[in-house]
Design an enzyme around this catalytic site. Structure first.
Site, short mmCIF file in Angstrom:
data_model
loop_
_atom_site.label_atom_id
_atom_site.label_comp_id
_atom_site.label_asym_id
_atom_site.label_seq_id
_atom_site.Cartn_x
_atom_site.Cartn_y
_atom_site.Cartn_z
N ASP A 49 41.02 44.59 43.86
CA ASP A 49 39.52 43.82 43.61
C ASP A 49 39.52 42.23 44.11
O ASP A 49 38.52 41.84 44.52
CB ASP A 49 39.57 44.01 42.25
CG ASP A 49 38.87 45.39 41.77
OD1 ASP A 49 38.45 46.13 43.06
OD2 ASP A 49 38.72 45.68 40.63
N ASP B 41 42.57 37.43 41.73
CA ASP B 41 43.86 38.36 41.38
C ASP B 41 44.38 38.83 42.59
O ASP B 41 43.67 39.00 43.58
CB ASP B 41 43.42 39.32 40.50
CG ASP B 41 42.85 38.94 39.00
OD1 ASP B 41 43.25 37.80 38.59
OD2 ASP B 41 42.28 39.81 38.46
N GLU C 243 37.74 33.99 40.08
CA GLU C 243 37.00 35.57 39.90
C GLU C 243 37.17 35.74 38.40
O GLU C 243 38.44 35.60 37.84
CB GLU C 243 38.17 36.56 40.55
CG GLU C 243 37.72 37.85 40.18
CD GLU C 243 39.02 39.11 40.33
OE1 GLU C 243 38.83 40.20 40.14
OE2 GLU C 243 40.03 38.28 41.13
N ASP D 256 45.39 41.62 43.71
CA ASP D 256 45.14 43.04 43.83
C ASP D 256 44.16 43.31 44.58
O ASP D 256 43.48 42.35 45.12
CB ASP D 256 44.82 43.74 42.35
CG ASP D 256 43.63 43.00 41.63
OD1 ASP D 256 42.96 42.62 42.07
OD2 ASP D 256 43.43 43.25 40.20
#
Length: 657
Positions: free
Chosen positions: A519, A515, A442, A517
């Site tokens: 997203d 990541d 990403e 998180d």
């Protein structure tokens, strides 16, 4: 190190007695000694109970989980035979639980069909348990027997599933019928693996759909305050209810599922299907209640008959003109949700794990039944459902032709099959695909770090500049027009959809690295949706992985430790001691190349999570809920299952960081 001798004679040949072979090589019988294998032995016992019900001898199957880690399976069928076996001179119960390939399912006298055809289910469960007890309720009496596995010091080995006592009568006043098996999986085999309530509930619900009118109960005696301790499933609509359940969140092309059933001298067949205003097909097939995610001869026969019957109907009704080519099977399967359940004797599954039907006679048998059912369906189709299907096929063909043109155009531009992907893909130098890995990363920042951190001999890096499209809501031609997906397709070398060829795969491991998180989770979900829809075989064959970057870095002077979850963080803080510095990683870009290699990319120290697909029907439904158009269903699911209580600031405050 053991010294190998040159002496090799008859005395060197070891004969494994009784259940020793199962204990020595459990993976041969249950696939693994982890969570999957643990549930496998439970399914073997459940399958025996279901066979009683499916053949008309029982109406209820009950599964219980006990606080000590043991499980019970009970049915109200005929009960395991208790009389003395003529050759072995012990009770039928003892034979069933101590002899491999012993059972009442090798001919058709006792069961017309069954899931446990190999005759190893009950004995394997016994062999891999610390103890197992059997109760049989028959002719007003309750019979009981116990088996145990123990270490024999004289023989210097574990004795598996040995009878502690022979079958005996413990009560003569019962009105019950059936069998109850309770067993404690052996920690020497399964380690810390535990039964998963959600996995069991999904399977029992699936079995209730497949066996209409049979009640399945689940009792979890270990349930906490906020957990359900009892669940019950009973579906009078059978496969129609199953299809409606799978399509719960989808826009429908017509209101009610279509139901087919029939039988011949080879098999019995039930089939329910319904079309949705979506782009993907969802076929879930079963043989004797056992999922066949890899399909097989029954699915081939179904697809062949579907395509021929619907093409013939389109010709007869002039919806397919004389000069027009026939529709392809894919045209008729766009938006199709279908459940196929076949029951037959002498099943030949490809592999002990039973994922693909190999019986060649099943193909023409299914074709014949489906063809007859379609003939009857066309005669009584008052709602003109067949015309709806043909109209969908016409639209699907247009999209397919547009997608083909898009692929051809892409090939001309050298941007899919042989793309150089300058500035994107950093390929590895190794030519052995079985060792090669591709990290789909990403963002450009993390991609840059990954390119510096990798071992270029076997690790390729493909950074994504932005979020790819949600493939669940897009047509194939739209997916092919997306730059991120074009890059992935080019890097893997397999093409997609009907052109997918796994033999051209350039990397053994495809690792999604995002990541930790929201997203990052969304990107992982989007990529997994794409692979599930257009490259499902990569998941089926175990090529897709999720990279697990650490959440925390704990450091004090020269000591550095990484924690991948909150539990591990607590352990790290205790080991490092007071005065430790704590860093919470918000993204991969915060790690320098060396840290990224040490924690996430080095095969010797990293953690990877392999993506598996054990239940296609449930995966299909979850994908539709989480990635489909229904915001209401998605909100309801997240409200029930998502953990909104996690607060990173509170965690950091706790440790004074």
């Amino acid at each position: 190190m053991t010294q190998v001798t040159n002496d090799y004679n008859a005395n060197s040949i070891e004969v494994l007695e009784g259940l020793d072979a199962v204990r020595l090589r459990p993976g041969m019988y249950i696939g693994s000694t982890g969570t999957r294998g643990l549930h496998h032995i439970l399914w073997e016992i459940v399958d025996n109970a279901v066979d009683e019900a499916a053949n008309g001898f029982a109406t209820k199957v009950r599964v219980e989980l006990h606080p000590d880690g043991s499980a019970s399976v009970e049915d109200n069928g005929r009960g395991i035979p208790v009389d003395i076996h003529p050759q072995l001179k012990v009770s039928g119960v003892e034979v069933v639980f101590t002899q491999l390939h012993a059972g009442g399912k090798f001919n058709n006298k006792n069961y017309s069909f069954s899931g446990g055809l190999h005759g190893v289910g009950a004995s394997v469960a016994n062999a891999l348990s610390e103890w197992l007890t059997v109760e049989v309720y028959k002719d007003g009496k309750t019979y009981a027997m116990r088996f145990e596995s123990y270490f024999d010091e004289a023989k210097n080995k574990i004795i598996s599933g040995a009878p502690v006592e022979h079958l005996r009568v413990v009560d003569e006043g019962t009105k019950k019928t059936g069998s109850r098996i309770t067993f404690l999986p052996d920690k020497r085999v399964f380690g810390k693996a535990e039964f998963n309530c959600e996995t069991i509930l999904k399977r029992l619900k699936e079995l209730a759909f497949l066996n209409k009118g049979i009640e399945f109960e689940f009792v979890n005696e270990k349930a906490g305050e906020n957990e359900e301790g009892f669940s019950s499933f009973l579906y009078e609509g059978g496969l129609n209810d199953f299809v409606a359940y799978l399509n719960e969140s989808k826009p429908l092309a017509f209101a009610k599922p279509v139901y087919f059933e029939g039988k011949n001298d080879v098999l019995q067949l039930q089939c329910s299907f319904q079309y949705c205003e979506t782009y993907n097909e969802n076929i879930c097939s079963y043989v004797n209640n056992i999922p066949t995610p890899e399909g097989g001869m029954h699915e081939t026969g179904l697809k062949t008959a579907f395509t021929k019957c619907l093409n013939d109907y389109a010709r007869r009704t002039n919806q397919l003109k004389e000069k027009e080519e026939n529709f392809l099977g894919d045209d008729f399967r766009e938006g199709l949700t279908l459940v196929l359940s076949v029951k037959m004797a002498n099943v030949q599954f490809e592999g002990q794990t039973k994922t693909k039907l190999g019986n060649p006679e099943a193909k023409p048998a299914v074709e014949s039944i489906i063809t007859d059912c379609f003939d009857e369906f066309f005669k009584n189709d008052k709602d003109k459902v067949a015309d709806v299907i043909i109209k969908k096929a016409i639209c699907a063909r247009k999209v397919r032709e547009a997608s083909r043109r898009a692929k051809d155009e892409a090939r001309k531009k050298n941007s899919i099959d042989n793309a150089t992907l300058v500035g994107k893909l950093s390929s590895c130098t190794g030519k052995d695909y079985k060792r090669n890995e591709l990290f789909i990363v990403e963002g450009d920042s993390a991609g840059g770090s990954a390119k510096q951190a990798r071992d270029r001999k076997f690790q390729g890096i493909l950074p994504l500049k932005g979020k790819p499209l949600n493939a669940e809501r897009k047509r194939l031609d739209q997916v092919l027009a997306n730059d991120e997906y074009r890059a992935i397709i080019a890097a893997l070398g397999t093409s997609i959809g009907e052109d997918f060829d796994i033999s051209s795969l350039k990397y053994d491991k495809i690792i999604i690295l995002a990541d930790a998180d929201q997203d990052g989770a969304h990107i992982r979900a989007i990529l997994l949706t794409f692979f599930f829809r257009y490259m499902k075989e990569l998941i089926m064959d175990g090529h897709i992985y999720i990279g697990m970057p650490p959440l925390y870095k704990v450091s004090k002077k020269d000591t550095v430790m990484y924690a991948y979850d909150d539990n591990a963080l607590q352990e790290c803080m205790e080991k490092v001691g007071r005065g430790a510095a704590l860093q919470r990683y918000k993204g991969l870009g915060e790690m320098n190349p060396q840290q990224l290699w040490d924690t996430t990319m080095n095969p010797k120290s990293r953690k990877l999570m392999r993506v598996t697909l054990e239940d296609i029907a449930d995966a299909e439904r979850m994908l539709t809920i989480l990635m489909g158009d229904s915001a209401e269903l998605r909100r309801s699911y997240l409200t029930e299952y998502a953990d909104f209580n996690k607060d990173d600031d509170k965690i950091l405050d706790k440790y004074g960081a």
